[in-house]
Write a protein that holds these residues in place. Sequence first.
Motif: not given
Length: 131
Positions: A53, A85, A110-111, A113
């Motif tokens: 990140s 994340g 965040h993809t 999900s």
Amino acid sequence: MKKDIDFHIAEKVQIVAVKEWDKDFLAQNWNVYLINNREDTIETVLVLSRGNSEDKKTSTLRHGLGDLPSKTFKKVELITDEVLGFTNEYLVTFFAEGKLFERSFVFEAHTISEENAIEIPLLETEGIRAK
């Protein structure tokens, strides 16, 4: 030296994330799989995984998956909620046709999900395909 090795771009292989029941943890968890959609066996499969990140990064993990026959899949790892994340990268390397193949796959932050899930036919479930 790496510059002396002739790498070919791996096609018809995929990295996917699938949410499934984990009987050991008694919870729904995301698992990452490698799918071999090729017409031949891929041999000596290695998968390197890492995430990052803006201000953190994960350890780099190396997974030796052995050989993977045509039209099959194998679990690579559990991916924890804490790193969903992050941008998660998977580098896949294997031998086929007497050549060395390599390809990088990425799950953007965040993809992974349930809202982004699509049908993954070989696994007969829904999941997320890495780009």
